[in-house]
Structure formats: structure tokens, C-alpha cells
Design an enzyme around this catalytic site. Structure first.
Site, PDB file in Angstrom:
ATOM      1  N   HIS A 127       0.845  -1.218   0.000  1.00  0.00           N
ATOM      2  CA  HIS A 127       0.000   0.000   0.000  1.00  0.00           C
ATOM      3  C   HIS A 127       0.866   1.249   0.000  1.00  0.00           C
ATOM      4  O   HIS A 127       0.472   2.289   0.495  1.00  0.00           O
ATOM      5  CB  HIS A 127      -0.962   0.019   1.195  1.00  0.00           C
ATOM      6  N   SER A 147      15.857  20.982 -17.275  1.00  0.00           N
ATOM      7  CA  SER A 147      14.688  21.822 -17.530  1.00  0.00           C
ATOM      8  C   SER A 147      15.140  23.053 -18.303  1.00  0.00           C
ATOM      9  O   SER A 147      16.237  23.554 -18.090  1.00  0.00           O
ATOM     10  CB  SER A 147      14.065  22.240 -16.205  1.00  0.00           C
ATOM     11  N   LYS A 191      17.328  21.555 -12.212  1.00  0.00           N
ATOM     12  CA  LYS A 191      16.561  20.323 -12.403  1.00  0.00           C
ATOM     13  C   LYS A 191      17.337  19.197 -13.067  1.00  0.00           C
ATOM     14  O   LYS A 191      18.128  19.409 -13.970  1.00  0.00           O
ATOM     15  CB  LYS A 191      15.329  20.613 -13.249  1.00  0.00           C
ATOM     16  N   GLU A 243       9.903   8.344 -17.107  1.00  0.00           N
ATOM     17  CA  GLU A 243       8.593   8.951 -17.403  1.00  0.00           C
ATOM     18  C   GLU A 243       8.126   8.582 -18.808  1.00  0.00           C
ATOM     19  O   GLU A 243       6.940   8.315 -19.034  1.00  0.00           O
ATOM     20  CB  GLU A 243       8.676  10.468 -17.269  1.00  0.00           C
TER      21      GLU A 243
END
Ligand code: ARG
Length: 469
Positions: free
Chosen positions: A164, A285, A291, A298
Site C-alpha cells: 500500500h 529543464s 533540475k 517517465e
């Protein structure tokens, strides 16, 4: 309405007063995507002319000439001097045009006897997928081998195991990594099993009812490296479950990469700080200079969604089709082509990311006991002291509650407080309250104890070595 004259490469037209409307030709055309089947179409034709010769429709000299000219056609395709034209409907028409250019109308015009594009395409998609499956197997095996390497490098490192998404029980990092290798291994097993069904040749099924020329389907199958002919010509030309099954396996691979990606993305956050991705496998970025983004993971997650769309579209195409061939079936190809292209571009980057990420093992070990993750060990220790499990669960729950109220870890509760919760909670319980002790105790089959993890590692390495050999 503007009309095409019966196009140069058209395989039909005798009964028509003119060519199709331009809009129909545009709709009908598949050569811009089925061109990738050219090699398999030529191999199919090479097998087919052998059957024609054997049945007496070509002389040996004609067979040899055709075989040579098909070789020449393939050479022209490879060096780019033969390309499909706007007027070619599909790969089959383009290649017949190409063959006739080389071999002449008379001989080239004999080749189509005894086959239909329906049995032809049903065969080509199989031989194509079989070859791509071999490439896919290699790429996935390399990823599995990389995961196994990373697991081996970090043997003995503990980390929080979760259910969980909450801390559950400590596990070995290697155990957790290998948990991503086994599903991929099962995908490869699925491919092995799929091959048995894909290895059948629909050639000889004709348009739907079989052929009248006495062509030997066994000979064609053998020439194509397939295990034999299909059993029912209607089924052979109208079914695409073999394509859909491949699509499911490819999509499942995508989903398995996506599940691993989700962990990698979370592990790379400042909050988790479990891993660092190598610069070469991260992106920056355009506005935030600080970043470093896990774009490979992704994209894997995103592409899994795209593949689910491909598979769903394919299944929907098949769902309402009456027997036998229907033109809807032309829509079977782009979805699987897209899945294959997707995995081929994704897997090398994904494997590189896994190969180069670094693990913050100190951080993982530090968090391994957090969240009272050793509570199950307390309950099971009580069971070993002959306390029935329902009571053991209650007692341990009270202990956790005491810890929460007093801001303590399980091993920090004073003897008197333990005894007050239950006389069964003697100081000896502290023996199991270490992460390594907990891990060592989980020595049952498939458990996280080091000997069991070493067994799995050896097991998966053996399987993969065999595949990569
Ligand atoms: N391009 C077609 C397909 O992919 C080939 C078969 C065409 N057959 C036909 N009867 N129009 O399914």
C-alpha cells in the site's frame, strides 16, 4: 469525381471500368506502412514459386530465373533504387510491379497463381513478428541481465519493503530489484509459447477456401522456416489472434517497464533519495537550472499508455468481424508496428538508465526499520513462544501503539512496559528486532533471506545466459 486509371501496380481491375476514385485510393493505400514487410513478402514469394514449380506451373529454368530476379529486387530495395510509388496500393502490388520490371510481364505475371493477398498477408505478418520477437527477446534479456548485475552488486543491502506504499517489512534491495526481473522473464516465456502458434503458415489458404492448383503448403511452410501449414483456410485468412497475442505480450512488457519506472521516479526524489540517475540518462529543464529529471522512466510510463491504446484498438478492430477476410484487417499492422518501434527505442535507454543509476544504500538501510516494519517479527516471535496468532497480533498492535504514544522504536520499549502489555513479551524479543535478523528469518521459498536471493539470482542468470547465448 476524379478517377485513377487502372494503376500500374494494381493487382485487380479487369472487371472495373476505371481505377478507384482518388479519395478511395488514398483511403485504401497501405504501402506507406506495410512496406516494412517487403523482405517477408519476397521470402514468401520465393517459397511460393517453389511450390508452383513442384506442381508443374513453372519450369525449373523459370523458377531459377524468378528466384534470381527476386534476389535482384531485394538488392534494389536495399540500395534504395526500388521504392513504392504513389500508385502502389500495398507492398504486394509494389513488389509485383518491381518483379515484372526485372523479369518481364510474361514470367512475372505467373507468380500470383494459387495465392491471394489474404493468405499472403496472414503469413507475412507472422514471419515479420517472429523475427522482431527475436530482437525483442535480446533487448529484454539484456535488461534482465543488467537488473541481475545491479542486484549482485548490492547483495545484503536492506531497504524498506512496502505494501500500500506504506512501510511493511524490511527486504533486501537485491530482492526488490529482482522482483522487476521475473515479470520480464515471464514475458519472454510468453513469447516462447506464442511462437508455437505463430509458426504456422497460412499460405495455400487462398482467398478463403483453399487453392485448386495442388500447391504443397508443407513445402512453403518449410521454406519459410515455419513448423507447418494452418488447418483451416477460413480461419487462417480471417484470424489475427496471433497478432493480438503478440500485442498483449509487447504491452505487458511496456507495463512491466512502467511499474519499475514508477519506483525509479519516486526513488529519485529528494524525499526518498534512494537513487541518483546518471547525467546521461536524465534531462534538464529549460527554465529551472537545478533540475535533473527522470525522463527515461517517465517516457517508459507514458509509452505504456500508448501501447495499451494500440492493443485496445487492435482488439476492437477484431471484435465484430464475420468470416472470412475483411478489409478491416488491414488495420492490424500499425498498432503492432508501433508497439515494436516503441519497445525498440525504449529498451536500450531503459537498460542504460538501470545500468548507470547509483544507489544510496546508507539511506535505504537507515529507513529499513522505520515505520515499525519489524512488528510482524514480534508477532511471529510470539507465535514461536506458543501464543496463538490472533493474540500475538493484538499484543504487537498494543506494543506499536505504546511506541507511538511515547515516541519510541520497538526495541526501545522498557522491559516493564513490555511486561505490562503482555507477560509473553519478555526481553528476549529484542533478538528479532534487528533488520538483518528479520531478513535472515525470511528464509522460506522465494523469501528475502540472502540464501534465497542468491538462489533466485543464480536461477535467473542461468535462464538469461541461455537466451543471450
Ligand atoms: N493490405 C491488405 C491487408 O493488410 C492485404 C490484403 C488485401 N486483400 C484484399 N482482398 N483486398 O490486409
Amino acid at each position: 469525381m476524379s478517377q485513377h486509371a487502372s494503376a500500374a501496380g494494381a493487382l485487380w481491375g479487369g472487371r472495373f471500368s476505371g481505377g478507384p476514385a482518388e479519395s478511395v485510393a488514398a483511403l485504401s493505400r497501405s504501402v506507406h506502412f506495410d512496406w516494412r514487410l517487403a523482405k517477408y513478402d519476397i521470402l514468401g514469394t520465393k517459397a511460393h514459386i517453389r511450390a508452383l514449380q513442384q506442381a508443374g506451373y513453372l519450369t525449373m529454368a523459370e523458377l531459377e530465373k524468378l528466384d534470381r530476379d527476386l534476389g535482384e529486387l531485394w538488392a534494389r530495395i536495399q540500395n534504395g533504387s526500388f521504392l513504392p510509388k504513389e500508385s502502389d496500393e500495398d507492398v504486394h502490388s509494389a513488389l509485383e510491379r518491381g518483379l515484372i520490371e526485372i523479369t518481364g510481364k510474361e514470367l512475372g505475371g505467373k507468380v500470383r497463381a494459387g495465392r491471394s493477398r489474404n493468405d499472403q498477408i496472414a503469413t507475412l505478418i507472422r514471419t515479420y513478428l517472429l523475427e522482431e520477437a527475436t530482437h525483442l527477446e535480446r533487448l529484454v534479456s539484456q535488461l534482465i541481465a543488467t537488473i541481475a548485475n545491479r542486484a549482485e552488486e548490492h547483495l545484503g543491502v536492506a531497504m524498506p519493503g512496502r505494501t500500500h506504499f506504506q512501510h511493511a517489512q524490511p527486504v533486501l534491495l537485491s530482492h526488490s530489484l529482482l522482483a522487476h526481473a521475473w515479470p520480464l522473464q515471464r514475458d519472454l516465456e510468453r513469447l516462447d509459447d506464442w511462437r508455437k502458434r505463430a509458426m504456422l503458415s497460412p499460405y495455400g489458404a487462398g482467398a478463403l477456401a483453399g487453392n485448386t492448383l495442388g500447391l504443397d503448403p508443407n513445402l512453403v511452410a518449410q521454406e519459410l522456416g515455419l513448423s507447418g501449414p494452418t488447418q483451416n483456410s477460413i480461419d487462417a485468412t480471417s484470424s489475427r489472434d496471433v497478432v493480438a497475442e503478440f500485442g498483449f505480450i509487447a504491452t505487458m512488457m511496456g507495463i512491466n517497464l512502467s511499474r519499475f519506472s514508477e519506483e525509479i521516479i519516486v526513488w529519485a526524489t529528494a524525499e526518498f533519495n534512494y537513487i541518483k540517475l546518471a547525467d546521461a540518462y536524465s534531462t534538464g529543464s529549460s527554465i529551472m537550472p537545478q533540475k535533473k529529471n527522470p525522463d527515461v522512466a517517465e517516457l517508459a510510463r507514458g509509452k505504456a499508455g500508448r501501447m495499451i491504446g494500440d492493443l485496445t484498438g487492435l482488439l476492437a478492430t477484431l471484435k465484430g468481424l464475420p468470416l472470412a477476410y475483411n478489409r478491416d484487417l488491414q488495420e492490424d499492422k500499425e498498432p503492432v508496428f508501433d508497439m515494436i518501434d516503441t519497445l525498440f527505442v525504449l529498451l536500450p535507454a531503459f537498460t542504460g538508465m538501470v545500468e548507470t543509476m547509483t544507489f544510496n544504500t546508507e539511506r535505504m538501510e537507515e529507513l529499513a526499520p522505520a515505520g515499525f516494519s519489524l512488528a510482524t517479527d514480534v508477532a511471529e516471535w510470539l507465535v514461536k513462544q506458543k501464543v496463538i496468532f490472533r493474540d500475538a497480533h493484538e499484543i504487537t498492535g498494543s506494543l506499536v501503539s505504546y511506541c507511538e504514544q511515547h515516541g519510541l522504536e520497538l526495541h526501545q520499549v522498557p522491559d516493564a512496559a513490555m511486561a505490562a502489555i503482555s507477560p509473553h513479551l519478555t526481553p528476549e524479543v529484542r533478538d528479532v528486532l534487528t533488520v538483518q535478523g528479520s531478513i535472515r528469518a525470511r528464509a522460506g521459498a522465494g523469501g528475502t533471506a540472502l540464501p534465497r536471493v542468491l538462489e533466485q539470482l543464480t536461477g535467473i542468470r542461468k535462464i538469461i545466459a541461455h537466451r543471450l547465448a
